[in-house]
Design a protein around this motif. Structure first.
Motif, mmCIF file in Angstrom:
data_model
loop_
_atom_site.group_PDB
_atom_site.id
_atom_site.type_symbol
_atom_site.label_atom_id
_atom_site.label_comp_id
_atom_site.label_asym_id
_atom_site.label_seq_id
_atom_site.Cartn_x
_atom_site.Cartn_y
_atom_site.Cartn_z
ATOM 1 N N GLU A 170 6.702 -24.794 -26.871
ATOM 2 C CA GLU A 170 7.775 -25.640 -27.401
ATOM 3 C C GLU A 170 8.598 -26.246 -26.262
ATOM 4 N N PHE A 171 8.837 -25.440 -25.231
ATOM 5 C CA PHE A 171 9.609 -25.913 -24.083
ATOM 6 C C PHE A 171 8.891 -27.070 -23.392
ATOM 7 N N ILE A 172 7.596 -26.940 -23.176
ATOM 8 C CA ILE A 172 6.823 -28.004 -22.531
ATOM 9 C C ILE A 172 6.826 -29.256 -23.409
ATOM 10 N N ALA A 173 6.625 -29.060 -24.722
ATOM 11 C CA ALA A 173 6.590 -30.204 -25.629
ATOM 12 C C ALA A 173 7.933 -30.925 -25.681
ATOM 13 N N GLY A 174 9.013 -30.189 -25.451
ATOM 14 C CA GLY A 174 10.329 -30.782 -25.514
ATOM 15 C C GLY A 174 10.778 -31.451 -24.237
ATOM 16 N N GLU A 175 10.219 -31.017 -23.102
ATOM 17 C CA GLU A 175 10.716 -31.500 -21.813
ATOM 18 C C GLU A 175 9.707 -32.325 -21.018
ATOM 19 N N PHE A 176 8.408 -32.145 -21.304
ATOM 20 C CA PHE A 176 7.384 -32.791 -20.487
ATOM 21 C C PHE A 176 6.310 -33.417 -21.387
ATOM 22 N N ASP A 177 5.219 -33.803 -20.797
ATOM 23 C CA ASP A 177 4.118 -34.420 -21.532
ATOM 24 C C ASP A 177 3.344 -33.338 -22.277
ATOM 25 N N GLU A 178 3.368 -33.394 -23.599
ATOM 26 C CA GLU A 178 2.733 -32.333 -24.381
ATOM 27 C C GLU A 178 1.211 -32.487 -24.463
ATOM 28 N N SER A 179 0.658 -33.542 -23.852
ATOM 29 C CA SER A 179 -0.800 -33.692 -23.877
ATOM 30 C C SER A 179 -1.502 -32.591 -23.094
ATOM 31 N N SER A 180 -0.767 -31.882 -22.244
ATOM 32 C CA SER A 180 -1.371 -30.789 -21.469
ATOM 33 C C SER A 180 -1.538 -29.520 -22.285
ATOM 34 N N LEU A 181 -0.907 -29.442 -23.444
ATOM 35 C CA LEU A 181 -0.922 -28.206 -24.234
ATOM 36 C C LEU A 181 -2.297 -27.947 -24.834
ATOM 37 N N LEU A 182 -2.637 -26.668 -24.920
ATOM 38 C CA LEU A 182 -3.911 -26.238 -25.490
ATOM 39 C C LEU A 182 -3.676 -25.463 -26.790
ATOM 40 N N GLU A 183 -4.742 -25.301 -27.566
ATOM 41 C CA GLU A 183 -4.705 -24.533 -28.816
ATOM 42 C C GLU A 183 -3.612 -25.052 -29.755
ATOM 43 N N THR A 184 -3.772 -26.283 -30.208
ATOM 44 C CA THR A 184 -2.801 -26.865 -31.133
ATOM 45 C C THR A 184 -3.446 -27.291 -32.459
ATOM 46 N N SER A 185 -4.720 -27.004 -32.637
ATOM 47 C CA SER A 185 -5.418 -27.480 -33.835
ATOM 48 C C SER A 185 -4.927 -26.808 -35.109
ATOM 49 N N HIS A 186 -4.245 -25.663 -34.975
ATOM 50 C CA HIS A 186 -3.765 -24.956 -36.167
ATOM 51 C C HIS A 186 -2.464 -25.547 -36.707
ATOM 52 N N LEU A 187 -1.826 -26.433 -35.951
ATOM 53 C CA LEU A 187 -0.562 -27.022 -36.386
ATOM 54 C C LEU A 187 -0.818 -28.032 -37.506
ATOM 55 N N LEU A 188 -0.019 -27.953 -38.552
ATOM 56 C CA LEU A 188 -0.218 -28.799 -39.721
ATOM 57 C C LEU A 188 0.767 -29.964 -39.706
ATOM 58 N N PRO A 189 0.287 -31.193 -39.893
ATOM 59 C CA PRO A 189 1.191 -32.350 -39.884
ATOM 60 C C PRO A 189 2.062 -32.380 -41.135
ATOM 61 N N ILE A 190 3.220 -32.995 -41.008
ATOM 62 C CA ILE A 190 4.115 -33.215 -42.135
ATOM 63 C C ILE A 190 3.838 -34.608 -42.698
ATOM 64 N N SER A 191 3.775 -34.721 -44.012
ATOM 65 C CA SER A 191 3.480 -36.019 -44.627
ATOM 66 C C SER A 191 4.587 -37.020 -44.312
ATOM 67 N N GLN A 192 4.235 -38.296 -44.323
ATOM 68 C CA GLN A 192 5.210 -39.341 -44.049
ATOM 69 C C GLN A 192 6.314 -39.382 -45.105
ATOM 70 N N ASP A 193 5.972 -39.029 -46.335
ATOM 71 C CA ASP A 193 6.993 -38.971 -47.378
ATOM 72 C C ASP A 193 8.020 -37.887 -47.060
ATOM 73 N N GLN A 194 7.540 -36.735 -46.585
ATOM 74 C CA GLN A 194 8.448 -35.649 -46.216
ATOM 75 C C GLN A 194 9.283 -36.020 -44.998
ATOM 76 N N ILE A 195 8.663 -36.691 -44.038
ATOM 77 C CA ILE A 195 9.409 -37.142 -42.860
ATOM 78 C C ILE A 195 10.528 -38.088 -43.280
ATOM 79 N N ALA A 196 10.209 -39.039 -44.138
ATOM 80 C CA ALA A 196 11.207 -40.001 -44.597
ATOM 81 C C ALA A 196 12.339 -39.316 -45.344
#
Length: 439
Positions: A170-196
């Protein structure tokens, strides 16, 4: 550990709130039995059986996620397991001689040198796990010797690696480029309706708070302003559950307010106001990047005794009395809202108490919960409570635990529904006097 385990006996009814930063599921209904079986197996030298019982005790009851937060594979000579803690996945292997587990954090060559320095400093703060680099991958890992293993000696190292792997990603994603992070396939996206929906309510709450403070900011009302801003940030954190940079900033603003420093309250309020202004102009495209859904295996909170919770409620209600005596009626409802949100943010709670405090949050944010499909507990327009449903929810939170805690009683008949303030006052007095004495 026996005392802590005793608090988490799974009820036959009662749902875990899907909000806040706790575990969004109930504990395993056989947790205590599995924990005891694990202890007995280790005493008898049955190492793999002991681990299997212990890991099984961590599996949650009635999880809302389709994929398991903890999977276990038992083979003849070893056990493999994988557990999810927010943004992190921990992979482990157990043999008769040892447990080894690791979390892949990020690709080393994509990390800023400041992050690598940060990892070296973090090693001195950790008790059981350590950072290392393997084949270009930064990992957090632990190794336990099974010569004198017990369930307690597994629990704390596993919890440490899980919580810290999640924190660092979370710290890396918040402060730096999160493209370096590994093992993220388990994260579930939030629908655009929920985001709105979340974006709309965040801005609505900010505007309502600013509007409520018009005419107060120029006077000597720093305490009222503090309660308003803190309640708002706590509500955004609890109900919307942002991650990454947004979560980090909210945490820093809330915790910074309570720091024992020489900063004036007026200056701290100005910091909170400035950050709320930044949130109000945040573009929805960036806002959407701060959210995902994920399971959690371990609670990030240390367990609090009820006496500590009762003392906080008592202290907060004394502030309500002070403002009442000084005719500052506006802030009273804000303090009532603040109490439940602050406890949920800051303490590890018994499942029944967490559910009850969530109930209070639901009543004060009834329009939000109605928008996400929940039956409303309070109508803000007519100012009418759904007394039947509220009483049912109180019973469902209390009754499953009365066999273990004989003094824990359903208090739904003692609630005053005259208005929100009378409801909150009577509700908190009942919470304060809950009896979790095990007989």
């Amino acid at each position: 550990m026996d005392t802590i385990r005793g608090w988490f006996i799974t009820p036959s009814m009662h749902r875990a709130p899907r909000y806040g930063r706790g575990i969004h599921a109930l504990p395993n209904p056989d947790e205590k039995e599995l924990f005891d079986l694990s202890s007995a197996a280790f005493v008898n030298g049955e190492i793999l059986n002991g681990y299997e019982y212990f890991l099984s005790s961590l599996i949650h009851h009635e999880s809302s996620f389709s994929a398991p937060h903890l999977s276990i594979e038992r083979l003849t000579e070893e056990i493999s397991f994988s557990l999810i803690q927010g943004s992190a996945r921990i992979q482990g292997k157990v043999t008769k001689s040892s447990l080894e587990a690791h979390a892949d954090i990020a690709l080393s060559d994509k990390l800023h040198v400041a992050i690598k320095r940060h990892f070296l400093e973090r090693d001195f703060q950790l008790t059981y796990c350590r950072f290392s680099e393997t084949n270009g991958i930064i990992q957090l890992s632990i190794r336990l010797d099974n010569a004198t293993i017990t369930p307690q000696k597994i629990f704390y190292p596993l919890r440490e690696i899980a919580l810290n792997a999640d924190f660092e990603k979370e710290f890396i994603a918040g402060e730096f480029d999160e493209s370096s992070l590994l093992e993220t396939s388990h994260l579930l996206p939030i629908s655009q309706d929920q985001i709105a929906l979340r974006y709309r309510f965040m801005n609505q709450w900010i505007q309502e708070t600013k509007q409520s403070l018009i005419g107060l900011l120029s006077n000597d009302n720093t305490g009222m302003t503090s309660f308003s801003y803190l309640s708002l940030l706590l509500q955004i954190d609890y109900l919307l559950l942002p991650h990454k940079k947004m979560a980090k900033n909210i945490s820093e603003k809330i915790n910074g307010y309570f720091m024992d420093d020489e900063k004036l309250t007026e200056d701290k309020n100005a910091d909170l106001e400035q950050y709320l202004s930044e949130l109000s102009v945040m573009h929805i495209d960036y806002f959407s990047t701060q959210f995902y859904d994920s399971a959690y295996t371990f609670s990030p909170f240390e367990q609090a005794m009820h006496d500590e919770i009762a003392a906080f409620i008592d202290e907060s209600l004394s502030k309500v009395r002070w403002y009442k005596n000084n005719r500052s009626n506006y802030v009273i409802s804000v303090i009532y809202r603040y109490i439940s949100l602050y406890i949920l943010y800051n303490y590890g709670l018994h499942p029944s108490l967490r559910n009850l405090l969530h109930l209070h949050v639901e009543i004060y944010a009834s329009d939000f919960f109605q928008a996400v499909g929940e039956a409303p507990l309070y109508d803000r327009t007519t100012k009418i409570f759904n007394e039947t449903l509220i009483a049912q929810r109180i019973r469902e939170s209390i009754e499953p635990y009365t066999a273990r805690y004989k003094g824990l009683n359903d208090f739904s008949e003692h609630i005053n529904y005259s208005d929100l303030d009378h409801f909150s006052q009577s509700f908190y007095l009942q919470l304060k006097n809950l009896d979790y004495t095990e007989l």
